[in-house]
Design a protein around this motif. Structure first.
Motif, PDB file in Angstrom:
ATOM      1  N   SER A  34       0.825  -1.217   0.000  1.00 26.42           N
ATOM      2  CA  SER A  34       0.000   0.000   0.000  1.00 26.42           C
ATOM      3  C   SER A  34       0.854   1.260   0.000  1.00 26.42           C
ATOM      4  O   SER A  34       0.446   2.289  -0.550  1.00 26.42           O
ATOM      5  CB  SER A  34      -0.967   0.007   1.186  1.00 26.42           C
ATOM      6  N   ARG A  39       3.236   6.435  -2.495  1.00 20.56           N
ATOM      7  CA  ARG A  39       4.435   6.947  -3.180  1.00 20.56           C
ATOM      8  C   ARG A  39       4.104   7.367  -4.613  1.00 20.56           C
ATOM      9  O   ARG A  39       4.505   8.434  -5.085  1.00 20.56           O
ATOM     10  CB  ARG A  39       5.528   5.865  -3.204  1.00 20.56           C
ATOM     11  N   ARG A  92      11.369   3.694  -4.771  1.00 23.74           N
ATOM     12  CA  ARG A  92      11.949   3.293  -3.482  1.00 23.74           C
ATOM     13  C   ARG A  92      12.868   4.374  -2.899  1.00 23.74           C
ATOM     14  O   ARG A  92      13.458   4.167  -1.855  1.00 23.74           O
ATOM     15  CB  ARG A  92      12.742   1.971  -3.629  1.00 23.74           C
ATOM     16  N   ALA A 100       5.251  10.670  -0.351  1.00 22.79           N
ATOM     17  CA  ALA A 100       4.155   9.787   0.081  1.00 22.79           C
ATOM     18  C   ALA A 100       3.638  10.203   1.447  1.00 22.79           C
ATOM     19  O   ALA A 100       2.429  10.284   1.686  1.00 22.79           O
ATOM     20  CB  ALA A 100       4.648   8.342   0.136  1.00 22.79           C
ATOM     21  N   SER A 101       4.569  10.480   2.338  1.00 22.56           N
ATOM     22  CA  SER A 101       4.191  10.814   3.700  1.00 22.56           C
ATOM     23  C   SER A 101       3.368  12.115   3.723  1.00 22.56           C
ATOM     24  O   SER A 101       2.460  12.274   4.543  1.00 22.56           O
ATOM     25  CB  SER A 101       5.475  10.936   4.521  1.00 22.56           C
ATOM     26  N   ALA A 104      -0.132  11.294   2.284  1.00 25.71           N
ATOM     27  CA  ALA A 104      -0.844  10.328   3.126  1.00 25.71           C
ATOM     28  C   ALA A 104      -1.617  11.000   4.262  1.00 25.71           C
ATOM     29  O   ALA A 104      -2.476  10.368   4.875  1.00 25.71           O
ATOM     30  CB  ALA A 104       0.150   9.314   3.699  1.00 25.71           C
ATOM     31  N   ARG A 110      -6.645   9.285   1.064  1.00 24.73           N
ATOM     32  CA  ARG A 110      -6.817   7.964   1.704  1.00 24.73           C
ATOM     33  C   ARG A 110      -8.118   7.333   1.231  1.00 24.73           C
ATOM     34  O   ARG A 110      -8.185   6.145   0.969  1.00 24.73           O
ATOM     35  CB  ARG A 110      -6.782   8.077   3.229  1.00 24.73           C
ATOM     36  N   ARG A 131       0.369   0.734   6.862  1.00 29.28           N
ATOM     37  CA  ARG A 131       0.310   1.391   8.167  1.00 29.28           C
ATOM     38  C   ARG A 131      -1.070   1.212   8.808  1.00 29.28           C
ATOM     39  O   ARG A 131      -1.189   1.210  10.013  1.00 29.28           O
ATOM     40  CB  ARG A 131       0.540   2.905   8.006  1.00 29.28           C
ATOM     41  N   ASP A 132      -2.096   1.116   7.935  1.00 26.85           N
ATOM     42  CA  ASP A 132      -3.483   1.054   8.436  1.00 26.85           C
ATOM     43  C   ASP A 132      -4.225  -0.137   7.839  1.00 26.85           C
ATOM     44  O   ASP A 132      -5.439  -0.103   7.684  1.00 26.85           O
ATOM     45  CB  ASP A 132      -4.216   2.347   8.083  1.00 26.85           C
ATOM     46  N   MET A 133      -3.482  -1.173   7.492  1.00 31.53           N
ATOM     47  CA  MET A 133      -4.120  -2.347   6.867  1.00 31.53           C
ATOM     48  C   MET A 133      -5.077  -3.022   7.857  1.00 31.53           C
ATOM     49  O   MET A 133      -6.202  -3.369   7.520  1.00 31.53           O
ATOM     50  CB  MET A 133      -3.053  -3.353   6.391  1.00 31.53           C
ATOM     51  N   ARG A 181       9.524  11.016  10.088  1.00 29.84           N
ATOM     52  CA  ARG A 181       8.436  10.343   9.376  1.00 29.84           C
ATOM     53  C   ARG A 181       7.549   9.553  10.355  1.00 29.84           C
ATOM     54  O   ARG A 181       6.341   9.554  10.239  1.00 29.84           O
ATOM     55  CB  ARG A 181       8.978   9.441   8.269  1.00 29.84           C
ATOM     56  N   ASP A 185       3.641  10.099  10.688  1.00 25.14           N
ATOM     57  CA  ASP A 185       2.725   8.990  10.422  1.00 25.14           C
ATOM     58  C   ASP A 185       1.892   8.617  11.650  1.00 25.14           C
ATOM     59  O   ASP A 185       0.742   8.201  11.523  1.00 25.14           O
ATOM     60  CB  ASP A 185       3.498   7.746   9.947  1.00 25.14           C
ATOM     61  N   ARG A 188      -0.684  11.843  12.767  1.00 27.01           N
ATOM     62  CA  ARG A 188      -1.680  12.428  11.864  1.00 27.01           C
ATOM     63  C   ARG A 188      -3.080  12.040  12.334  1.00 27.01           C
ATOM     64  O   ARG A 188      -3.288  11.006  12.960  1.00 27.01           O
ATOM     65  CB  ARG A 188      -1.434  12.013  10.413  1.00 27.01           C
TER      66      ARG A 188
HETATM   67  O1   DC Z   1       5.791   1.799   3.478  1.00 27.27           O
HETATM   68  P1   DC Z   1       6.341   2.993   2.682  1.00 27.27           P
HETATM   69  O2   DC Z   1       7.655   3.510   3.205  1.00 27.27           O
HETATM   70  O3   DC Z   1       6.397   2.703   1.226  1.00 27.27           O
HETATM   71  O4   DC Z   1       5.261   4.165   2.896  1.00 27.27           O
HETATM   72  C1   DC Z   1       5.451   5.453   2.361  1.00 27.27           C
HETATM   73  C2   DC Z   1       4.597   6.469   3.110  1.00 27.27           C
HETATM   74  O5   DC Z   1       3.213   6.212   2.828  1.00 27.27           O
HETATM   75  C3   DC Z   1       4.754   6.452   4.621  1.00 27.27           C
HETATM   76  O6   DC Z   1       5.364   7.633   5.065  1.00 27.27           O
HETATM   77  C4   DC Z   1       3.359   6.408   5.174  1.00 27.27           C
HETATM   78  C5   DC Z   1       2.445   6.305   4.000  1.00 27.27           C
HETATM   79  N1   DC Z   1       1.559   5.136   4.086  1.00 27.27           N
HETATM   80  C6   DC Z   1       0.344   5.308   4.708  1.00 27.27           C
HETATM   81  O7   DC Z   1       0.039   6.391   5.197  1.00 27.27           O
HETATM   82  N2   DC Z   1      -0.544   4.280   4.752  1.00 27.27           N
HETATM   83  C7   DC Z   1      -0.215   3.082   4.261  1.00 27.27           C
HETATM   84  N3   DC Z   1      -1.093   2.073   4.331  1.00 27.27           N
HETATM   85  C8   DC Z   1       1.053   2.873   3.650  1.00 27.27           C
HETATM   86  C9   DC Z   1       1.925   3.940   3.592  1.00 27.27           C
END
Ligand code: DC
Length: 231
Positions: A34, A39, A92, A100-101, A104, A110, A131-133, A181, A185, A188
């Motif tokens: 995710s 990203r 990457r 991404a951060s 996000a 979202r 992060r929120d799966m 970060r 994360d 938020r």
């Molecule tokens: O896992 P990653 O480093 O590829 O994630 C990149 C950014 O995306 C990270 O700073 C937080 C965000 N992110 C998120 O908010 N929710 C997710 N399910 C996955 C990543």
């Protein structure tokens, strides 16, 4: 029959990405990275010169992302194609992690990515990395793992990866970026990084990835024993 789902959440550098690839490969299940969707959204917005604070414009990009994930051979990374171009390496980079951060934190982004993520839950099963799966995207998942490691160890792991790619490394700066970060994360307002109430918490500090993999595999085979027996 609904597909079984294993969620692996945790901060960057906890080993989630490698663990999820190993699990998906071992189980023959689908993989959702995710973070890659966040990203890609950040990269696509940046490429088009859109201000990352423009919530509706960035959400529009998120909902119309033209992206393909092409699984690599075992041990090889997945190739990611955005708007027809291979962006696997750029995806990457530290820079795209930062973009991404930023996107996000936007609730509309979202929301735009929610169904796209849920669509990955297909038979025979899904390993979902993020992060929120476990808290938001797959609250009904049969197994939820929250993987952590100390910020120092995560910075060292990242430094090793960058050195292996021939990039110069400043460990202090990396640690600072990781802590910033983490802070963004977990603080938020929407879908912050936190373990689901029913998640198994695993601290990978000092553990080899193979040990983490074996522990999670044991959890998977216990939780999904019924499925393994073909019922
Ligand atoms: O896992 P990653 O480093 O590829 O994630 C990149 C950014 O995306 C990270 O700073 C937080 C965000 N992110 C998120 O908010 N929710 C997710 N399910 C996955 C990543």
């Amino acid at each position: 029959m609904t597909a079984p789902v294993v969620t692996i959440d945790g901060p960057s550098g906890s080993g989630k990405g490698t663990l999820c690839q190993m699990l998906a490969h071992q189980l023959g299940w689908h993989l959702l990275d995710s973070g890659a969707l966040y990203r890609l959204t950040g990269m696509a917005a940046d490429q088009r010169g859109i201000d990352l604070a423009e919530e509706s414009a960035v959400a529009e990009i998120a909902s119309s992302l033209d992206v393909a994930f092409i699984p690599g051979e075992p041990g090889e990374p997945t190739r990611v194609i955005l708007d027809g171009a291979d962006v696997s390496t750029e995806l990457r980079s530290e820079r795209s992690g930062g973009l991404a951060s930023q996107v996000a934190v936007l609730p509309a982004v979202r929301k735009a990515l929610l169904q796209r993520q849920r669509d990955f839950a297909q038979l025979p099963g899904l390993v979902a990395d993020g992060r929120d799966m476990g808290t938001v995207v797959f609250p009904q998942a049969g197994l939820k793992v929250f993987l952590t490691a100390s910020a120092e160890e995560r910075a060292e792991r990242r430094a090793k990866q960058l050195k292996a790619k021939g990039e110069s490394v400043n460990l202090g700066a990396l640690l600072g970026e990781i802590q910033a970060r983490d802070e963004r994360d977990s603080q938020r307002e929407h879908a912050p990084l936190k373990p689901a109430g029913d998640a198994v918490q695993l601290d990978s500090t000092g553990l080899a990835i193979e040990e983490v993999f074996q522990r999670v595999l044991t959890l998977v085979s216990t939780r999904f024993a019924v499925i393994d027996q073909g019922d």
